[in-house]
Each structure stands twice: as C-alpha cells, then as structure tokens.
Design an enzyme around this catalytic site. Sequence first.
Site, mmCIF file in Angstrom:
data_model
loop_
_atom_site.group_PDB
_atom_site.id
_atom_site.type_symbol
_atom_site.label_atom_id
_atom_site.label_comp_id
_atom_site.label_asym_id
_atom_site.label_seq_id
_atom_site.Cartn_x
_atom_site.Cartn_y
_atom_site.Cartn_z
ATOM 1 N N CYS A 186 -24.490 -80.318 44.896
ATOM 2 C CA CYS A 186 -25.061 -81.479 45.587
ATOM 3 C C CYS A 186 -23.993 -82.232 46.362
ATOM 4 C CB CYS A 186 -25.732 -82.405 44.595
ATOM 5 S SG CYS A 186 -24.546 -83.213 43.546
ATOM 6 N N GLU A 201 -31.990 -80.160 53.327
ATOM 7 C CA GLU A 201 -30.988 -79.578 52.425
ATOM 8 C C GLU A 201 -31.267 -78.084 52.292
ATOM 9 O OE1 GLU A 201 -31.260 -80.379 48.144
ATOM 10 O OE2 GLU A 201 -29.111 -80.765 48.147
HETATM 11 P P1 NAD Z 1 -35.331 -78.804 40.927
HETATM 12 O O1 NAD Z 1 -35.766 -80.124 41.415
HETATM 13 O O2 NAD Z 1 -36.117 -77.604 41.328
HETATM 14 O O3 NAD Z 1 -35.299 -78.786 39.320
HETATM 15 C C1 NAD Z 1 -34.695 -79.820 38.586
HETATM 16 C C2 NAD Z 1 -35.444 -79.981 37.266
HETATM 17 O O4 NAD Z 1 -36.779 -80.402 37.531
HETATM 18 C C3 NAD Z 1 -35.541 -78.679 36.472
HETATM 19 O O5 NAD Z 1 -35.337 -78.964 35.113
HETATM 20 C C4 NAD Z 1 -36.956 -78.204 36.749
HETATM 21 O O6 NAD Z 1 -37.518 -77.489 35.682
HETATM 22 C C5 NAD Z 1 -37.724 -79.508 36.971
HETATM 23 N N1 NAD Z 1 -38.830 -79.348 37.921
HETATM 24 C C6 NAD Z 1 -38.879 -78.523 38.988
HETATM 25 N N2 NAD Z 1 -40.051 -78.663 39.649
HETATM 26 C C7 NAD Z 1 -40.750 -79.611 38.978
HETATM 27 C C8 NAD Z 1 -42.037 -80.214 39.173
HETATM 28 N N3 NAD Z 1 -42.813 -79.859 40.192
HETATM 29 N N4 NAD Z 1 -42.436 -81.160 38.310
HETATM 30 C C9 NAD Z 1 -41.640 -81.534 37.280
HETATM 31 N N5 NAD Z 1 -40.414 -80.994 37.042
HETATM 32 C C10 NAD Z 1 -39.973 -80.047 37.881
HETATM 33 O O7 NAD Z 1 -33.793 -78.648 41.340
HETATM 34 P P2 NAD Z 1 -32.885 -77.354 41.216
HETATM 35 O O8 NAD Z 1 -33.305 -76.358 42.245
HETATM 36 O O9 NAD Z 1 -32.769 -76.916 39.806
HETATM 37 O O10 NAD Z 1 -31.461 -77.970 41.621
HETATM 38 C C11 NAD Z 1 -31.033 -78.119 42.943
HETATM 39 C C12 NAD Z 1 -31.251 -79.525 43.443
HETATM 40 O O11 NAD Z 1 -30.601 -80.464 42.601
HETATM 41 C C13 NAD Z 1 -30.667 -79.758 44.828
HETATM 42 O O12 NAD Z 1 -31.571 -80.489 45.586
HETATM 43 C C14 NAD Z 1 -29.408 -80.568 44.555
HETATM 44 O O13 NAD Z 1 -28.982 -81.381 45.622
HETATM 45 C C15 NAD Z 1 -29.854 -81.383 43.400
HETATM 46 N N6 NAD Z 1 -28.725 -81.904 42.649
HETATM 47 C C16 NAD Z 1 -28.410 -83.212 42.818
HETATM 48 C C17 NAD Z 1 -27.325 -83.741 42.156
HETATM 49 C C18 NAD Z 1 -26.952 -85.183 42.324
HETATM 50 O O14 NAD Z 1 -26.152 -85.665 41.557
HETATM 51 N N7 NAD Z 1 -27.490 -85.895 43.295
HETATM 52 C C19 NAD Z 1 -26.549 -82.937 41.303
HETATM 53 C C20 NAD Z 1 -26.900 -81.598 41.158
HETATM 54 C C21 NAD Z 1 -27.995 -81.088 41.839
#
Ligand code: NAD
Length: 504
Positions: free
Chosen positions: A286, A388
């Site tokens: 991120c 992104e």
């Molecule tokens: P994601 O949003 O797909 O998943 C994150 C979490 O949410 C997981 O545990 C997943 O199971 C859950 N989830 C996914 N879809 C959901 C839904 N529809 N309803 C409820 N829960 C749901 O993210 P990812 O692909 O695992 O990670 C990448 C993203 O995380 C990128 O956008 C990145 O920028 C972000 N990120 C942000 C930071 C920060 O500090 N700002 C740090 C690391 C990653």
Amino acid sequence: MNKITERTLYHYINGEKVGGTSGRLGDIFNPATGEICAKVPLANKADVQQAVQAAAAALPTWASTPPLQRARILMNFRALVLQHQDEIITVMSQEHGKTLPDSLGDLTRGLEVVEFAMGIPQLLKGDFSENVANAVDSYAIRQPVGVCVGITPFNFPAMVPLWMFPIALACGNTFVLKPSEKVPSTSLLLAELLTKAGLPKGVFNVVNGEKEAVDTLLTAPDVAAISFVGSTLVGEYIYKVGCEQGKRVQALCGAKNHLVVMPDADMNQVVDAIIGAAYGSAGERCMAISVVVPVGEETAQRLRECLIPRIRALKIGGYTDEKAEMGPLITMQHLQKVKSYVALGVDEGAELVIDGRDVQVVGGEKGFFLGGCLFDHVTANMRIYKEEIFGPVLALVRVESYGEAVQLVNAHEYGNGAAIFTRDGDCARNFTHTVNIGMVGVNVPIPVPVAYNSFGGWKRSLFGDHAIHGTEGVHFYTRLKTITTRWTTGIRGAQFHFKGGSEH
Ligand code: NAD
C-alpha cells in the site's frame, strides 16, 4: 463439520485448533507454482460467534490483569517468534509469493510493534491534576474498549495483524483476527505462539473466512472495535456498517503513491529508490510508488533512460530462488486484473515502454508472474492513473513545474504516501508542509512510520479518526476516563508546610 488434516487448516478459538462447522473450504495457492498448497475452512456465522464468545468470556480477567504482566507475555511471545522465525517466513513466502528477505522484513516490522507494546505500563500512565478546586483532584486513565476485531489483507501476512493485536492485547482487550483467506497460516502460527507465551485461552482468536465471517463480526453485539486494512471499497463498507452498529472503526485502505523528482535530485539515488519502491514485493504494497512525477522534460528524459535498463534487469522468481528480487502476484485472478490494466493503459493512449506480460520464469510456468511494466506519458484523466493497480506497473506523469506536481498529488483521491527527491531544502519543506497526504518522504521513497509513530493515510486511504500503532494505536484500543475526587482535608489542615533551607 470441517476436518483438520495435514493440508487443511483450522480456526484458532479459545486456545484450540477448531475445524469449524461450515463445510466450506477455500484454496490457498503457492503463487510461484500455481498449485494449491493447502485448504482453509471458511467460517460461518456459528464459527464466528464461537470466537467472539471466547473473546468476551476471557475479557474481564484479562482486562484486570496488571499491564506489566500483560507486557511480560508479549516479551515471551517476541522471543518465541524469533525462535520460529524461519518457519514463519517460509510459510509466508509460500502462500504470498514474496521473497524470503521481504517476508523477514514483514515479520521484523511487525515485531517492532510488539516491542513498542511491551512498554505498555508507561504508555498507559494517565494524567493527574492535583487540587483543581479546594480539596478536589482530577485524573485521567485509559481503559480497554472490550473485544476488538482485526480484518487484514493478503499483502503483509505478519506485519498488518501485528500492527493491531499486540497493542490491543497490551491495553487489556481481547481479540478476534480475521486474516486474509489467501494467507492464513502466518496468523495461525502467531496464535499458537501467543498461547505458548502464556496468553490465557480466549484472549486471542483467529477465524478464517470471507464476507460471511466479516459481516458476522461487524454486527456481533459483543464486538467493541474494528481495525480493518484492505481495499477502499471494502474498507468504506466496513467503516459504514461498523459505525452504524455503534462500534469504533479504523479502516486503512487503498493508495496511489506519487514520487516527485525535482531537476536537482541525485538521479542514481532516485532510480535505486524507484526500483525498490515500485517493483519490490511485485508492487503489492500500500506504500508502493505507482506514479513518478518528473519535473521538467530534461528530468523526465534522464529518468526514463536510467530506469529502462534497471527494470529490464529485474530478477523475477519464486521465493526458493535466492537471486529473485520480485516474486509473483497473489492469485491468477489478480494477475489477470493487473494485466487488464496494462492493456487499458495502451487503449487510453499511454506509452507502454516496458511490457512485463511476456515474462518467462523457469519452473514457474504456471505461477502468477508478471514482469515489471513501465508507462510513460500517462495523464491525470486516465484510469491507469486514477485507480490502484496493486502490481508492478509504474506510471510516469510528466509535469512542467513543481507547483503542477503538488497540484497533481493533492487532487488525487488517495492520500496514503508521497515522496519528493530534491537537494533543495526550501522545496522539500514546502512539499512536506503543503501536500494533502498522511505519510510524506523527503529523499525516502516509502516513508513508513516506525512502530512508536503512527501509520495512516488521508483522504480515501483511511476512514476513521485514528491511524494505526504508536500512540494513536493506544488511543484507539482504550477509552479515556476522567475522575474527579474530593477528600476534605479538615482533619489535618489544607495548608502546605514549608521549612526553609535545603531540607527536602
Ligand atoms: P481486500 O479488501 O480484498 O481484503 C481485505 C480483507 O477484507 C480480507 O480479510 C478479506 O477477506 C476481506 N474482504 C474482502 N472482500 C470483502 C467483502 N466484500 N466484505 C467483507 N470483507 C471482505 O484487500 P486485499 O486484496 O487483501 O489487500 C490489498 C488492498 O489492501 C490494497 O487495496 C492495499 O492498498 C490495501 N492495503 C492498505 C494498507 C494501508 O495501510 N492503507 C496496507 C496494506 C494493504
């Protein structure tokens, strides 16, 4: 009932490995080979409720355990994690795809939060104001909020959960972690080590799952606070529903981080920084740099010429290849999505200078690999600039002036990180002062705050009032209570008694 086998994982509830009752399993891939390496149970409502109940039952005793005793368990935990470091980073690289040094960095940055949380007796010391009125004293303390939940993304399997639970536990809360279903093993190993370190049963629980698990956590009456890290649309949903349910929520979300290159910057330093920050961990960070903004045509030309050979020379491979600098993407689906952005950029009229889509990795023919990609002449109206991508795709956006660069950074919907490379102190000072961004670097491409500072973006990169870890973390996981007391001093008299001289 889900059966736990050598290749089928479990939830960790009340200090036990639990198969769960959903009958549903998710596939975990080794992204370097494309093969399924394990299965994970996907929790249903009943499984999640069991975890929340365990955390609620453990809360009263844990919340009243003295902070120093809680800290000692974290000290034991830290020692155990270091003992098991190789096992943890190997499983992390196997499920995530990142190189072993990257996995070690992931774990080490997370452990720094444990080290910070070990100082909790000092961090929880309140304020005391004596004699705010006659015979009246006032003091403020911070108490635990209750059962806390962490919902974490795939990209930092150790660090992001460790941003949350060490501080939450140190503050006297109990915890339910819902890690990414793509990389659950690291969290399960950490849970076992917490129990070995002496953490009472039920204080820390892990449930694996997807939306059903998350929705149950969001609405569980016993849950007091939710920390989320992940993509923006999901985070916004979690923030909205969690707040409607009266819970405290922090949701750290997506990003598009710019690196501004001034004409006076040290170009070797800039190129080294960009290679690590844009392509390290396959761009799945991120805080990755996804946009570079050279100021002036001459800067842009020099930068482009220096970058091209370095991107072409990137060594791509699985975590077992010691020379690999960049691993695969997390899933086939994500690989297709990132490739579709590369195609979109071409359609939108950007110049695809380096196309990584045809990368060949020996032994990784079925892996989810993408070579480093570079677009030049990207403009602010293109989707490849606005959205992104979360892969090894870098966009060069050329501008004519420093002012134009700042406007570009400030107009973007995300506000996680930004950096400027320059030797001009005035310019650097102006940049840090005026950009609309949560974490800013000067000649530092990925300005991730250390554990005792706090991590958090602005704009649509963070929903909520608190950043994560550091003092903000302590505040998020505690509630402030202010106490005012009156004890009449009539018996002994209210006057100070002073003696002269050096008597103490
Ligand atoms: P994601 O949003 O797909 O998943 C994150 C979490 O949410 C997981 O545990 C997943 O199971 C859950 N989830 C996914 N879809 C959901 C839904 N529809 N309803 C409820 N829960 C749901 O993210 P990812 O692909 O695992 O990670 C990448 C993203 O995380 C990128 O956008 C990145 O920028 C972000 N990120 C942000 C930071 C920060 O500090 N700002 C740090 C690391 C990653």
